[in-house]
Design an enzyme around this catalytic site. Structure first.
Site, mmCIF file in Angstrom:
data_model
loop_
_atom_site.group_PDB
_atom_site.id
_atom_site.type_symbol
_atom_site.label_atom_id
_atom_site.label_comp_id
_atom_site.label_asym_id
_atom_site.label_seq_id
_atom_site.Cartn_x
_atom_site.Cartn_y
_atom_site.Cartn_z
ATOM 1 N N LYS A 45 -3.815 14.609 -7.122
ATOM 2 C CA LYS A 45 -2.835 14.539 -5.963
ATOM 3 C C LYS A 45 -2.889 15.795 -5.286
ATOM 4 O O LYS A 45 -2.799 17.000 -5.742
ATOM 5 C CB LYS A 45 -1.664 13.975 -6.364
ATOM 6 C CG LYS A 45 -1.020 13.354 -5.266
ATOM 7 C CD LYS A 45 -1.424 11.938 -5.031
ATOM 8 C CE LYS A 45 -0.829 11.159 -3.917
ATOM 9 N NZ LYS A 45 -1.150 9.711 -3.957
HETATM 10 P P1 NAD Z 1 1.897 6.458 5.663
HETATM 11 O O1 NAD Z 1 2.322 7.926 6.034
HETATM 12 O O2 NAD Z 1 0.769 5.574 6.609
HETATM 13 O O3 NAD Z 1 3.423 5.808 5.954
HETATM 14 C C1 NAD Z 1 4.461 6.136 5.304
HETATM 15 C C2 NAD Z 1 5.676 5.481 5.928
HETATM 16 O O4 NAD Z 1 6.792 5.944 5.176
HETATM 17 C C3 NAD Z 1 5.876 5.600 7.681
HETATM 18 O O5 NAD Z 1 6.140 4.352 8.158
HETATM 19 C C4 NAD Z 1 6.921 6.531 7.516
HETATM 20 O O6 NAD Z 1 7.711 6.360 8.723
HETATM 21 C C5 NAD Z 1 7.817 6.153 6.240
HETATM 22 N N1 NAD Z 1 8.891 7.286 5.806
HETATM 23 C C6 NAD Z 1 8.536 8.269 5.742
HETATM 24 N N2 NAD Z 1 9.556 8.970 5.165
HETATM 25 C C7 NAD Z 1 10.545 7.971 5.065
HETATM 26 C C8 NAD Z 1 11.950 7.902 4.669
HETATM 27 N N3 NAD Z 1 12.551 9.136 4.471
HETATM 28 N N4 NAD Z 1 12.753 6.811 4.916
HETATM 29 C C9 NAD Z 1 12.055 5.725 5.188
HETATM 30 N N5 NAD Z 1 10.811 5.872 5.442
HETATM 31 C C10 NAD Z 1 10.101 6.890 5.366
HETATM 32 O O7 NAD Z 1 1.882 6.448 4.213
HETATM 33 P P2 NAD Z 1 0.968 5.406 3.226
HETATM 34 O O8 NAD Z 1 -0.502 5.563 3.243
HETATM 35 O O9 NAD Z 1 1.486 3.955 3.954
HETATM 36 O O10 NAD Z 1 1.990 5.589 2.146
HETATM 37 C C11 NAD Z 1 3.120 4.996 1.663
HETATM 38 C C12 NAD Z 1 3.327 4.974 0.229
HETATM 39 O O11 NAD Z 1 2.258 4.134 -0.430
HETATM 40 C C13 NAD Z 1 3.306 6.312 -0.423
HETATM 41 O O12 NAD Z 1 4.301 6.429 -1.600
HETATM 42 C C14 NAD Z 1 2.027 6.348 -1.097
HETATM 43 O O13 NAD Z 1 1.981 7.459 -2.069
HETATM 44 C C15 NAD Z 1 1.668 4.851 -1.366
HETATM 45 N N6 NAD Z 1 0.205 4.753 -1.515
HETATM 46 C C16 NAD Z 1 -0.532 4.747 -0.611
HETATM 47 C C17 NAD Z 1 -1.856 4.300 -0.586
HETATM 48 C C18 NAD Z 1 -2.960 4.389 0.586
HETATM 49 O O14 NAD Z 1 -4.001 3.913 0.501
HETATM 50 N N7 NAD Z 1 -2.526 4.942 1.769
HETATM 51 C C19 NAD Z 1 -2.583 3.813 -1.817
HETATM 52 C C20 NAD Z 1 -1.622 3.734 -3.183
HETATM 53 C C21 NAD Z 1 -0.079 4.223 -2.700
#
Ligand code: NAD
Length: 420
Positions: A106
């Protein structure tokens, strides 16, 4: 919101618990208890006004016994070394659990991309790849998107990398990152893959529990890649999105928020703030939403004891990594709320990243139907292997998912031996 939180210790604690359940070899557990490499760097980036900012970047490479290091790159103001370590561990377990030939890693850069222009974010991405240099490689360490990064970021990273490796390796290096746009070598279905995997877990849970998704309700925290795709896909199955939240605040509409319109709004405005289809609520009210299913899809440590006590959902499916803290989990389990843990629930993303990597390696382009079919098959198989372990050993699903993954890693170490 739960405050002081040591994500790394929490992941270590679950590792210890799962290792005990499978009576894991102590030397192998010791090897897995720390990352192989922790890379921390500072690099300068030119701002639009001509000034320079010194940025702090991390890449943690936890384990590569199963294959190249694999894991996302996070752009967020709160990125820390220890959080990257915790997230890298989760990637090792996730890839092992899904039987992918990848290890775990990561990385991240500590800044708020929303406060920078698109050109500035591009220069951060290019300088970060240049600072990483030979610490990443298409057969060595393959980054992907995470919070604050997307297909644009991956395209810039790929372009930078292939331009610095030299002409001979240019084409074979395209798979240096996954999650690229389709025109730049990305896979069909990668954009929605994590949300799609979350929905496969929900469908399996519903089948198993004789629960009708048609007419059910759900709510989502985080409306970025994972949250919005989960909401759009789940609504196709007849479930209603009744509340959503992100870094800007929370909103509800018991009649239903339209996830497609909300996603378009977020695309244009960078947050859900101001969306006309819902009423603003406090964070406390949001967690007490009356709904069947909750999908945390924002950050770690969001569901603590306070949130767990008021949650009304029957099922929590962790789209985010580490959203439920141990005390929150204890209360939810006591209240008979089912939890599908992160390394299973959000594994769709890395699974389709693997498909993208394979397609790039073979110079192929798979149809969406092929990607969807392979993802569904893998998600269902692994869901049932975790379920079977949890039932057989009477342990929470998180411990079961870790245990299945650790058993695979342990087997490889035992058969290969620890050199010299
Ligand atoms: P992203 O940046 O597209 O979206 C993140 C979201 O979280 C946004 O809507 C943002 O406003 C919100 N956010 C940020 N800080 C916040 C807070 N303090 N309170 C409430 N909401 C908040 O990111 P993503 O890719 O959708 O990732 C989200 C989660 O999923 C993370 O934990 C990431 O590690 C996990 N994840 C993502 C993927 C992927 O393929 N993108 C895969 C596995 C896991």
């Amino acid at each position: 919101m739960p405050e002081k939180y040591d994500f790394f210790s929490v992941v270590q604690g679950t590792l210890d618990h799962a290792a005990k359940v499978i009576d894991m070899d102590k030397d192998i557990q010791l090897i897995l208890s720390q990352p192989k490499n922790e890379i921390m760097m500072h690099f300068p980036v030119r701002m639009d006004d001509g000034s320079y900012r010194l940025m702090k970047g991390y890449r943690i490479q936890h384990n590569n016994v199963l294959g190249p290091y694999k894991g996302g790159i996070r752009y967020h103001k709160d990125v820390t070394l220890d959080d990257c370590k915790a997230l890298a561990f989760l990637m090792t377990w996730k890839c092992a659990l899904m039987r992918l030939p990848f290890g775990g890693a990561k990385g991240g850069v500590k800044f708020d991309p929303n406060a920078f222009s698109k050109d500035e974010v591009m220069r951060v991405s290019r300088r970060f790849v240049s600072a990483l240099g030979s610490n990443i490689g298409p057969e060595y360490d393959v980054p992907a998107p995470d919070v604050g990064t997307n297909a644009d970021t991956m395209n810039w990273m790929m372009d930078t990398y292939v331009n610095v490796v030299g002409s001979i390796e240019k084409q074979s290096s395209q798979r240096i990152v996954t999650g690229k746009s389709i025109s730049c070598g990305g896979s069909e279905g990668r954009g929605k893959a994590t949300g799609q995997g979350v929905v496969h877990c929900i469908v399996e849970w519903a089948r198993e529990n004789d629960f009708d998704l048609e007419g059910s309700s759900f709510f989502v925290q985080g409306f970025g890649n994972v949250g919005s795709n989960t909401a759009m896909l789940l609504s196709k199955l007849g479930a209603t999105l009744v509340a959503a939240g992100d870094h800007s605040g929370y909103m509800t509409n018991p009649e239903g928020l339209n996830p497609h319109r909300l996603a378009d709004w977020v695309e244009e405005h960078r947050s859900i703030a101001g969306y006309p289809g819902g009423q603003a609520v406090s964070r406390e009210e949001f967690f007490a939403t009356k709904a069947d299913i909750f999908v945390p899809a924002a950050l770690e440590n969001q569901l603590g004891p306070e949130e767990a006590k008021v949650l009304q959902a029957k099922l929590v499916v962790e789209g985010a990594n580490g959203p439920t803290n141990p005390e929150g989990e204890r209360i939810l389990l006591e209240r008979n709320v089912a939890i599908v843990p992160d390394i299973l629930a959000n594994a769709g993303g890395v699974t389709v990243s693997y498909f993208e990597w394979v397609q790039n390696k073979r110079s192929e382009h798979w149809e969406l139907a092929e990607v969807d079919m392979q993802l569904e098959r893998r998600m269902r198989t692994v869901y049932h292997s975790v379920r079977a372990f949890a039932h057989q050993h009477r342990v929470p699903w998180r411990v079961a998912a870790y245990a299945v993954a650790l058993q695979r890693l342990e087997r490889v170490y035992k058969e290969r031996g620890i050199w010299p």
